[in-house]
Motif scaffolding. Structure first.
Motif, mmCIF file in Angstrom:
data_model
loop_
_atom_site.group_PDB
_atom_site.id
_atom_site.type_symbol
_atom_site.label_atom_id
_atom_site.label_comp_id
_atom_site.label_asym_id
_atom_site.label_seq_id
_atom_site.Cartn_x
_atom_site.Cartn_y
_atom_site.Cartn_z
ATOM 1 N N TRP A 55 0.884 -1.177 0.000
ATOM 2 C CA TRP A 55 0.000 0.000 0.000
ATOM 3 C C TRP A 55 0.913 1.216 0.000
ATOM 4 O O TRP A 55 1.762 1.363 0.885
ATOM 5 N N TYR A 56 0.768 2.068 -0.997
ATOM 6 C CA TYR A 56 1.683 3.207 -1.137
ATOM 7 C C TYR A 56 0.920 4.527 -1.063
ATOM 8 O O TYR A 56 -0.240 4.631 -1.476
ATOM 9 N N PHE A 57 1.605 5.538 -0.550
ATOM 10 C CA PHE A 57 0.975 6.831 -0.302
ATOM 11 C C PHE A 57 2.040 7.921 -0.450
ATOM 12 O O PHE A 57 2.961 8.001 0.368
ATOM 13 N N GLY A 58 1.932 8.708 -1.516
ATOM 14 C CA GLY A 58 2.921 9.747 -1.770
ATOM 15 C C GLY A 58 2.376 11.147 -1.566
ATOM 16 O O GLY A 58 1.163 11.354 -1.459
ATOM 17 N N ASP A 59 3.280 12.096 -1.518
ATOM 18 C CA ASP A 59 2.910 13.513 -1.412
ATOM 19 C C ASP A 59 2.447 13.981 -2.792
ATOM 20 O O ASP A 59 3.192 14.616 -3.535
ATOM 21 N N GLU A 60 1.203 13.671 -3.092
ATOM 22 C CA GLU A 60 0.703 13.888 -4.449
ATOM 23 C C GLU A 60 0.524 15.373 -4.766
ATOM 24 O O GLU A 60 0.853 15.824 -5.868
ATOM 25 N N LEU A 61 0.017 16.158 -3.805
ATOM 26 C CA LEU A 61 -0.134 17.587 -4.074
ATOM 27 C C LEU A 61 1.226 18.243 -4.259
ATOM 28 O O LEU A 61 1.391 19.121 -5.111
ATOM 29 N N GLY A 62 2.222 17.803 -3.496
ATOM 30 C CA GLY A 62 3.572 18.323 -3.679
ATOM 31 C C GLY A 62 4.108 18.035 -5.067
ATOM 32 O O GLY A 62 4.732 18.894 -5.705
ATOM 33 N N LEU A 63 3.852 16.833 -5.572
ATOM 34 C CA LEU A 63 4.290 16.472 -6.919
ATOM 35 C C LEU A 63 3.582 17.323 -7.972
ATOM 36 O O LEU A 63 4.213 17.838 -8.912
ATOM 37 N N LEU A 64 2.264 17.496 -7.818
ATOM 38 C CA LEU A 64 1.512 18.305 -8.779
ATOM 39 C C LEU A 64 2.007 19.745 -8.784
ATOM 40 O O LEU A 64 2.078 20.381 -9.847
ATOM 41 N N LEU A 65 2.359 20.260 -7.618
ATOM 42 C CA LEU A 65 2.878 21.626 -7.536
ATOM 43 C C LEU A 65 4.251 21.732 -8.190
ATOM 44 O O LEU A 65 4.526 22.686 -8.935
ATOM 45 N N GLN A 66 5.108 20.759 -7.937
ATOM 46 C CA GLN A 66 6.450 20.807 -8.527
ATOM 47 C C GLN A 66 6.397 20.727 -10.049
ATOM 48 O O GLN A 66 7.208 21.345 -10.746
ATOM 49 N N LEU A 67 5.439 19.963 -10.579
ATOM 50 C CA LEU A 67 5.316 19.816 -12.033
ATOM 51 C C LEU A 67 4.363 20.848 -12.647
ATOM 52 O O LEU A 67 4.232 20.900 -13.874
ATOM 53 N N ASP A 68 3.704 21.643 -11.792
ATOM 54 C CA ASP A 68 2.735 22.650 -12.247
ATOM 55 C C ASP A 68 1.628 22.010 -13.096
ATOM 56 O O ASP A 68 1.316 22.448 -14.194
ATOM 57 N N ILE A 69 1.024 20.945 -12.538
ATOM 58 C CA ILE A 69 -0.042 20.238 -13.256
ATOM 59 C C ILE A 69 -1.263 20.041 -12.346
ATOM 60 O O ILE A 69 -1.901 18.983 -12.372
ATOM 61 N N LEU A 70 -1.595 21.056 -11.568
ATOM 62 C CA LEU A 70 -2.754 20.964 -10.682
ATOM 63 C C LEU A 70 -4.043 20.695 -11.448
ATOM 64 O O LEU A 70 -5.026 20.217 -10.885
ATOM 65 N N GLN A 71 -4.032 20.989 -12.752
ATOM 66 C CA GLN A 71 -5.256 20.840 -13.547
ATOM 67 C C GLN A 71 -5.745 19.404 -13.621
ATOM 68 O O GLN A 71 -6.916 19.153 -13.939
ATOM 69 N N VAL A 72 -4.883 18.433 -13.296
ATOM 70 C CA VAL A 72 -5.329 17.041 -13.404
ATOM 71 C C VAL A 72 -6.431 16.730 -12.385
ATOM 72 O O VAL A 72 -7.207 15.794 -12.584
ATOM 73 N N LEU A 73 -6.497 17.512 -11.304
ATOM 74 C CA LEU A 73 -7.533 17.274 -10.302
ATOM 75 C C LEU A 73 -8.897 17.769 -10.761
ATOM 76 O O LEU A 73 -9.926 17.332 -10.265
ATOM 77 N N ARG A 74 -8.905 18.684 -11.710
ATOM 78 C CA ARG A 74 -10.179 19.213 -12.194
ATOM 79 C C ARG A 74 -10.859 18.186 -13.081
ATOM 80 O O ARG A 74 -10.253 17.572 -13.942
ATOM 81 N N GLY A 75 -12.112 18.009 -12.889
ATOM 82 C CA GLY A 75 -12.860 17.093 -13.735
ATOM 83 C C GLY A 75 -12.865 15.671 -13.242
ATOM 84 O O GLY A 75 -13.692 14.859 -13.701
ATOM 85 N N LEU A 76 -11.945 15.328 -12.314
ATOM 86 C CA LEU A 76 -11.996 13.983 -11.739
ATOM 87 C C LEU A 76 -13.136 13.917 -10.725
ATOM 88 O O LEU A 76 -13.328 14.856 -9.939
ATOM 89 N N PRO A 77 -13.904 12.860 -10.716
ATOM 90 C CA PRO A 77 -14.991 12.751 -9.741
ATOM 91 C C PRO A 77 -14.447 12.662 -8.331
ATOM 92 O O PRO A 77 -13.311 12.238 -8.103
ATOM 93 N N ALA A 78 -15.251 13.065 -7.349
ATOM 94 C CA ALA A 78 -14.871 12.930 -5.962
ATOM 95 C C ALA A 78 -14.645 11.453 -5.658
ATOM 96 O O ALA A 78 -15.294 10.579 -6.213
ATOM 97 N N SER A 79 -13.682 11.186 -4.774
ATOM 98 C CA SER A 79 -13.369 9.796 -4.474
ATOM 99 C C SER A 79 -12.867 9.694 -3.050
ATOM 100 O O SER A 79 -12.555 10.684 -2.398
ATOM 101 N N GLN A 80 -12.764 8.444 -2.570
ATOM 102 C CA GLN A 80 -12.146 8.210 -1.278
ATOM 103 C C GLN A 80 -10.644 8.345 -1.436
ATOM 104 O O GLN A 80 -10.081 8.274 -2.527
ATOM 105 N N SER A 81 -9.955 8.526 -0.300
ATOM 106 C CA SER A 81 -8.514 8.709 -0.306
ATOM 107 C C SER A 81 -7.814 7.468 -0.835
ATOM 108 O O SER A 81 -8.258 6.358 -0.626
#
Length: 345
Positions: A319-345
């Motif tokens: 079971w793996y768990f990374g700093d995903e928001l940190g990665l999105l910020l470093q790559l400047d790709i926050l847009q990938v979260l838009r349009g994805l349906p709400a989900s569990q962690s």
């Protein structure tokens, strides 16, 4: 001749007595160590239970306690000096019905690893996100160091990307229109250094052997033969990015594909019985497609935790768990979260 036989008999008896005494001393030391590990886990568990009761938790922390990382690190950094309402102690002003549900706990040496689900209802300002009334259920974990029954150091990481996804929110805009991007992490040790140290030490215990198996995965990925027939990977380190790729039928362009020079560094190994936790830094350069996102050539470094179960020398579960928001910020790709349906962690 009789004197010699008596001497040998007495010598053998003394040797057996010394061996038995040594075994008893070792057994007593192992029992004491196991008792201390259980006490440390009890402190961590009681801290969470006390927090859930909304009672003061100061008693669990030593004077000079140091928090080396916050659970909602990036949301808090983005909100600093922006005039947003304070979410309160333990986020109670933003999530007044917060309850943390412990899912796993492990102790090794003076450290305790604890995984829980942060649950509740978003009813107040959360680092600039106005109340949505939506339910929250995201993973968070902590690695605590204890001394004399008190927590002296804590490192935390929550699923901030999952939280934004569940709330249907973007990272709140700042007055200066900037993004607070974390510096690529450079902590940890090269896997070869860790492996050399592990191999030079004792390997008598199940925990020693399992640590070696897990650390080795950072130099040579486990082959099919290294996994149990019913092996399961229960979560991917960057699950929301993966969901984005699966939705676009681009799952093969994963993290490993996107960072061909990837070289992880190991921070921490905790083992207890069949369980092993590994804290490491994912480090690499984005030079290939990441789920269809064009290479940015940016260098990244973010923390990730692996929670594994090794049974009879085989990988049974991970079971793996990374700093995903940190990665999105470093790559400047926050847009990938838009349009994805709400989900569990």
């Amino acid at each position: 001749m009789s004197t010699r036989r008596n001497f040998l008999k007495n010598a053998l008896g003394a040797g057996a007595g010394l061996a038995l005494a040594a075994q008893r001393t070792l057994a007593a030391a192992q029992t004491a160590a196991a008792s201390q590990l259980q006490r440390n886990k009890d402190v961590a568990r009681h801290y969470k239970e006390t927090m859930n009761r909304r009672a003061p938790t100061e008693e669990f922390f030593a004077p000079g306690y140091k928090r080396t990382r916050a659970g909602l690190q990036h949301l808090a950094n983005n909100a600093r000096d922006q005039g947003f309402a304070n979410p309160g102690t333990a986020l109670r002003d933003a999530i007044p019905d917060r309850v943390d549900v412990i899912e796993d706990i492990i102790a090794d040496g003076d450290r305790v690893g604890m995984l829980w689900r942060l649950t509740g209802t978003h009813k107040g300002d959360l680092f600039g996100i106005p109340p949505t009334g939506k339910k929250i259920d995201v993973h968070e974990l902590g690695i605590l160091r204890l001394a004399s029954g008190k927590v002296v150091e804590g490192w935390f990481m929550a699923d901030e990307a999952g939280l934004l996804r569940q709330l249907g929110s973007a990272l709140p805009p700042r007055k200066d229109s900037r993004l607070i991007v974390p510096e690529p992490s450079t902590t940890g040790e090269e896997p070869d250094v860790v492996l050399k140290r592990l191999k030079s030490g004792p390997s008598a215990s199940e925990e020693d052997r399992n640590k070696l198996i897990v650390a080795s995965s950072k130099t040579v990925p486990p082959a099919s033969a290294d996994r149990a027939p019913d092996y399961r990977q229960k979560r991917f380190g960057f699950q929301h990015l993966r969901d984005y790729g699966v939705a676009k039928n681009l799952a093969k362009f994963n993290i490993t594909h996107a960072f061909p020079d990837r070289r992880d560094r190991i921070d921490t190994l905790l083992a207890e019985g069949e369980k092993v936790w590994m804290q490491f830094e994912l480090i690499g350069t984005h030079t290939e497609s990441l789920y269809g996102l064009a290479p940015s050539r940016k260098r990244i470094g973010v923390p990730e935790i692996g929670v594994m179960r090794i049974a009879d020398g085989k990988w049974k579960e991970s079971w793996y768990f990374g700093d995903e928001l940190g990665l999105l910020l470093q790559l400047d790709i926050l847009q990938v979260l838009r349009g994805l349906p709400a989900s569990q962690s």
